[in-house]
Design a protein around this motif. Structure first.
Motif, short mmCIF file in Angstrom:
data_model
loop_
_atom_site.label_atom_id
_atom_site.label_comp_id
_atom_site.label_asym_id
_atom_site.label_seq_id
_atom_site.Cartn_x
_atom_site.Cartn_y
_atom_site.Cartn_z
N MET A 155 -12.45 -6.83 7.10
CA MET A 155 -11.56 -7.99 7.11
C MET A 155 -10.19 -7.62 6.53
O MET A 155 -9.15 -7.97 7.10
N ASP A 156 -10.19 -6.91 5.40
CA ASP A 156 -8.92 -6.47 4.82
C ASP A 156 -8.14 -5.58 5.79
O ASP A 156 -6.90 -5.67 5.86
N LEU A 157 -8.84 -4.75 6.54
CA LEU A 157 -8.16 -3.89 7.50
C LEU A 157 -7.47 -4.72 8.58
O LEU A 157 -6.30 -4.47 8.91
N VAL A 158 -8.15 -5.72 9.11
CA VAL A 158 -7.55 -6.58 10.13
C VAL A 158 -6.29 -7.26 9.56
O VAL A 158 -5.24 -7.28 10.21
N PHE A 159 -6.38 -7.78 8.35
CA PHE A 159 -5.23 -8.46 7.76
C PHE A 159 -4.12 -7.49 7.37
O PHE A 159 -2.94 -7.84 7.44
N THR A 160 -4.47 -6.27 7.00
CA THR A 160 -3.44 -5.27 6.71
C THR A 160 -2.67 -4.92 7.97
O THR A 160 -1.43 -4.89 7.97
N ILE A 161 -3.38 -4.66 9.03
CA ILE A 161 -2.73 -4.34 10.30
C ILE A 161 -1.87 -5.52 10.77
O ILE A 161 -0.70 -5.35 11.11
N GLY A 162 -2.45 -6.71 10.74
CA GLY A 162 -1.70 -7.89 11.17
C GLY A 162 -0.52 -8.20 10.26
O GLY A 162 0.56 -8.56 10.72
N GLY A 163 -0.73 -8.04 8.95
CA GLY A 163 0.34 -8.32 8.00
C GLY A 163 1.52 -7.39 8.17
O GLY A 163 2.68 -7.83 8.12
N TYR A 164 1.25 -6.13 8.41
CA TYR A 164 2.35 -5.19 8.59
C TYR A 164 2.95 -5.25 9.98
O TYR A 164 4.13 -4.95 10.16
N ALA A 165 2.17 -5.68 10.98
CA ALA A 165 2.75 -5.94 12.30
C ALA A 165 3.76 -7.09 12.18
O ALA A 165 4.87 -7.01 12.72
N LEU A 166 3.38 -8.14 11.45
CA LEU A 166 4.28 -9.27 11.23
C LEU A 166 5.54 -8.83 10.50
O LEU A 166 6.66 -9.16 10.90
N LEU A 167 5.36 -8.07 9.43
CA LEU A 167 6.53 -7.63 8.66
C LEU A 167 7.43 -6.74 9.51
O LEU A 167 8.66 -6.86 9.46
N ALA A 168 6.84 -5.84 10.31
CA ALA A 168 7.64 -4.98 11.18
C ALA A 168 8.43 -5.81 12.19
O ALA A 168 9.61 -5.53 12.44
#
Length: 181
Positions: A155-168
């Motif tokens: 779950m943390d991996l999904v949110f890490t990927i999504g969170g940094y996609a959003l920030l990018a």
């Protein structure tokens, strides 16, 4: 990567910083860094909207410091997603962090190529590519992640990927530029 994103928002000028602006950064940086120079261009730009920054940064701080993922795995995922989102700013800012977390120059090259030798790292790359390309992780990749991570970590991996996609996407859309030395 090429930084061809037009400058749309600049960092908030020092004379416009106030207590509300500085408070918006409190969850991520210490008070003595809550200024345009100490915050860097990304945070100094985000504080143009202090309410959004105040609620967004605790999530980002969790991804950086509280996640169940190891810092090394976080950086593998983060570098791959910002590469895929063509975000030179985040790539350049996270390279030194990735090196501190044990990633070698060869690992960095392999992240670019999408072929890391370590099974766990490769599963993270495949999950990142799945999420970027399709918005979900395929069952085979999810199952492979399960060989290396528990449910909380996945779950943390999904949110890490999504969170940094959003920030990018935000960095690219706003045209945030590298800090001048």
């Amino acid at each position: 990567m090429t930084n061809q994103h037009p400058l749309r928002l600049t960092p908030l000028p020092a004379d416009e910083w106030d207590d509300r602006t500085r408070a918006a950064l409190a969850s991520l940086i210490p008070a003595e860094r809550a200024n345009p120079v100490g915050a860097g261009n990304i945070l100094a730009t985000l504080v143009r909207h202090p309410e959004l920054t105040r609620v967004y940064l605790p999530f980002n701080a969790y991804l950086l410091r509280g996640s169940s993922l190891s810092p090394r795995i976080r950086e593998v995922a983060l570098l791959r997603v910002v590469l895929r989102r063509d975000c030179e700013y985040l790539w350049s800012h996270h390279l030194p962090i990735a090196h501190r977390e044990g990633l070698t120059d060869q690992d960095i090259d392999a992240i670019r190529d999408g072929k890391l030798a370590d099974e766990t790292d490769q599963a993270v790359l495949l999950a990142t590519d799945d999420l970027v390309d399709r918005g979900t992780i395929s069952t085979p990749v999810w199952d492979e992640l399960g060989r290396h991570f528990d449910d909380s970590q996945r779950m943390d991996l999904v949110f890490t990927i999504g969170g940094y996609a959003l920030l990018a996407m935000a960095v690219n859309t706003f045209g945030i530029e590298e800090e001048k030395s």
